[in-house]
Scaffold this active site. Sequence first.
Site, PDB file in Angstrom:
ATOM      1  N   SER A 150     -40.544  72.985  19.218  1.00  0.00           N
ATOM      2  CA  SER A 150     -40.082  71.878  20.076  1.00  0.00           C
ATOM      3  C   SER A 150     -38.583  71.684  19.895  1.00  0.00           C
ATOM      4  CB  SER A 150     -40.823  70.588  19.738  1.00  0.00           C
ATOM      5  OG  SER A 150     -41.003  70.494  18.344  1.00  0.00           O
ATOM      6  N   TYR A 151     -38.037  71.963  18.731  1.00  0.00           N
ATOM      7  CA  TYR A 151     -36.568  71.838  18.594  1.00  0.00           C
ATOM      8  C   TYR A 151     -36.012  73.015  17.817  1.00  0.00           C
ATOM      9  CZ  TYR A 151     -38.468  69.734  14.350  1.00  0.00           C
ATOM     10  OH  TYR A 151     -39.184  69.509  13.207  1.00  0.00           O
ATOM     11  N   SER A 152     -36.701  74.153  17.910  1.00  0.00           N
ATOM     12  CA  SER A 152     -36.170  75.332  17.193  1.00  0.00           C
ATOM     13  C   SER A 152     -36.540  76.594  17.959  1.00  0.00           C
ATOM     14  CB  SER A 152     -36.787  75.401  15.786  1.00  0.00           C
ATOM     15  OG  SER A 152     -38.188  75.629  15.897  1.00  0.00           O
TER      16      SER A 152
ATOM     17  N   LYS B 221     -34.703  81.005  11.916  1.00  0.00           N
ATOM     18  CA  LYS B 221     -35.107  79.817  12.673  1.00  0.00           C
ATOM     19  C   LYS B 221     -33.834  79.030  12.959  1.00  0.00           C
ATOM     20  CE  LYS B 221     -38.615  76.205  12.545  1.00  0.00           C
ATOM     21  NZ  LYS B 221     -39.828  75.783  11.839  1.00  0.00           N
TER      22      LYS B 221
ATOM     23  N   GLU C 127     -49.180  87.143  14.653  1.00  0.00           N
ATOM     24  CA  GLU C 127     -50.162  86.116  14.279  1.00  0.00           C
ATOM     25  C   GLU C 127     -51.540  86.719  13.973  1.00  0.00           C
ATOM     26  OE1 GLU C 127     -48.522  82.971  17.649  1.00  0.00           O
ATOM     27  OE2 GLU C 127     -50.614  83.574  17.601  1.00  0.00           O
TER      28      GLU C 127
ATOM     29  N   ASP D  70     -51.215  71.468   9.368  1.00  0.00           N
ATOM     30  CA  ASP D  70     -51.424  72.099  10.677  1.00  0.00           C
ATOM     31  C   ASP D  70     -51.828  73.568  10.508  1.00  0.00           C
ATOM     32  OD1 ASP D  70     -49.498  72.521  13.780  1.00  0.00           O
ATOM     33  OD2 ASP D  70     -51.644  72.216  13.401  1.00  0.00           O
TER      34      ASP D  70
ATOM     35  N   ASP E 189     -44.525  77.621   9.270  1.00  0.00           N
ATOM     36  CA  ASP E 189     -44.378  76.369  10.023  1.00  0.00           C
ATOM     37  C   ASP E 189     -44.730  75.135   9.194  1.00  0.00           C
ATOM     38  OD1 ASP E 189     -44.806  75.698  13.552  1.00  0.00           O
ATOM     39  OD2 ASP E 189     -43.547  74.851  11.976  1.00  0.00           O
TER      40      ASP E 189
HETATM   41  N1  LIG Z   1     -41.952  77.853  13.360  1.00  0.00           N
HETATM   42  C1  LIG Z   1     -41.617  78.740  12.456  1.00  0.00           C
HETATM   43  O1  LIG Z   1     -41.153  78.408  11.350  1.00  0.00           O
HETATM   44  C2  LIG Z   1     -41.842  80.160  12.798  1.00  0.00           C
HETATM   45  N2  LIG Z   1     -42.255  80.522  14.021  1.00  0.00           N
HETATM   46  N3  LIG Z   1     -42.372  81.856  14.019  1.00  0.00           N
HETATM   47  C3  LIG Z   1     -42.830  82.568  15.231  1.00  0.00           C
HETATM   48  C4  LIG Z   1     -44.083  81.894  15.736  1.00  0.00           C
HETATM   49  C5  LIG Z   1     -44.655  82.550  16.944  1.00  0.00           C
HETATM   50  C6  LIG Z   1     -45.886  81.791  17.397  1.00  0.00           C
HETATM   51  N4  LIG Z   1     -46.857  81.631  16.339  1.00  0.00           N
HETATM   52  C7  LIG Z   1     -46.356  81.106  15.096  1.00  0.00           C
HETATM   53  C8  LIG Z   1     -45.128  81.855  14.620  1.00  0.00           C
HETATM   54  C9  LIG Z   1     -42.036  82.365  12.806  1.00  0.00           C
HETATM   55  C10 LIG Z   1     -41.688  81.302  12.009  1.00  0.00           C
HETATM   56  C11 LIG Z   1     -41.323  81.438  10.557  1.00  0.00           C
HETATM   57  C12 LIG Z   1     -40.879  82.812  10.218  1.00  0.00           C
HETATM   58  C13 LIG Z   1     -41.521  83.918  11.009  1.00  0.00           C
HETATM   59  C14 LIG Z   1     -41.563  85.208  10.491  1.00  0.00           C
HETATM   60  N5  LIG Z   1     -42.071  86.213  11.238  1.00  0.00           N
HETATM   61  C15 LIG Z   1     -42.536  85.956  12.483  1.00  0.00           C
HETATM   62  N6  LIG Z   1     -43.010  87.007  13.141  1.00  0.00           N
HETATM   63  C16 LIG Z   1     -43.512  87.189  14.363  1.00  0.00           C
HETATM   64  C17 LIG Z   1     -43.756  88.524  14.791  1.00  0.00           C
HETATM   65  C18 LIG Z   1     -44.293  88.779  16.031  1.00  0.00           C
HETATM   66  C19 LIG Z   1     -44.603  87.714  16.969  1.00  0.00           C
HETATM   67  C20 LIG Z   1     -44.370  86.353  16.474  1.00  0.00           C
HETATM   68  C21 LIG Z   1     -43.836  86.089  15.226  1.00  0.00           C
HETATM   69  N7  LIG Z   1     -42.525  84.717  13.034  1.00  0.00           N
HETATM   70  C22 LIG Z   1     -42.024  83.702  12.317  1.00  0.00           C
END
Ligand SMILES: NC(=O)c1nn(CC2CCNCC2)c2c1CCc1cnc(N=C3C=CCC=C3)nc1-2
Length: 325
Positions: A42-44, A61, A117, A156, A174
Amino acid sequence: WKDKGAAVGLREEYDANGNLVVRQVKKGVRDFVFGRNLGEGSYSTVVLATDRQTLKEYAVKILDKKHIIKEKKIKYVNIEKDTLNRLIEHPGIVRLYYTFQDSASLYYVLDIASGGELLGVLKKIGSFDEECTRFYGAQILDAIEHMHNRGVIHRDLKPENVLLDDQMHIKITDFGTAKLLPDPRKPKGAPQADIPGVEMAGEDDEETRARSFVGTAEYVSPELLTDKNACKASDLWAFGCIIYQLLTGRPPFKAGNEYLTFQKIVGLDYQFPPGFPPAARDLVERLLVLDPQRRLSIEHIKNHEFFDGIKWGRGLWRMKAPRLK
Ligand SMILES: NC(=O)c1nn(CC2CCNCC2)c2c1CCc1cnc(N=C3C=CCC=C3)nc1-2
């Protein structure tokens, strides 16, 4: 925020042979090549990035300062950074390596989970067999135990937030909506860290923030719906939902809209499909218990028959992930 910019600090040191070594201690935007978008919050925004010097890949991020301040989310930003700093050394939790900022954004440099995921893999194959559910369930539980031992409630947990690394081991992510309890490792009364120099003016107080959050409908615990209070056992309710979902391909409580889903949860209205493995059924029935006090503890889950054969601790993270079939 004081704009510290991306000043890159250099430290001069002498190695064992008396040679001068210049070590870079503060990273900045210029140290990375940014790649594809991995996800939007939502903000990142989370973006793939490569360290120019080491060529190591990270997930960065990027948080928009103006949006955070406008939406009064400074507290969430602080909570996430403090949480990640508390959980820094567990293989099943996304690790925070660096943070820095520029005039517009905050940057968190995190582990990359190149496998995406767990939910994506589950959707691709429909459902997991018992062996795969046992392995991934054990890794998730081991990471939850580490969080709880450090006074962190995730709040969550769901297959979207369980990522997979290049060894197909899990990385939980997250923590922006986590609930931080006093850190059990810090002496009583010691100040709990925060992002220095970040004003909290106009911020929700911690109680309001902690009570205002409700997780994702299908995984929300009944206590969060009835008395708005999350506890460590709330993460174990979500864990029970995840075990059920890995074996069947769908969460136990799912209805046409959030309200109907919440009704199913507080009414404990779910069924096991025929062929659901008996040991897994016994485990899920002892986790999806309305009263959080009566839910199985982590120690009891680890000793449950469903996890027979699992070597808990470091060994679990050295195991080869079972082939997902
Ligand atoms: N919100 C976060 O901190 C975060 N969000 N993502 C991607 C999201 C995509 C939707 N589902 C939840 C994760 C990440 C992080 C942490 C750090 C982080 C590290 N690796 C990935 N890797 C991905 C590889 C392929 C598709 C999506 C994510 N993604 C993240």
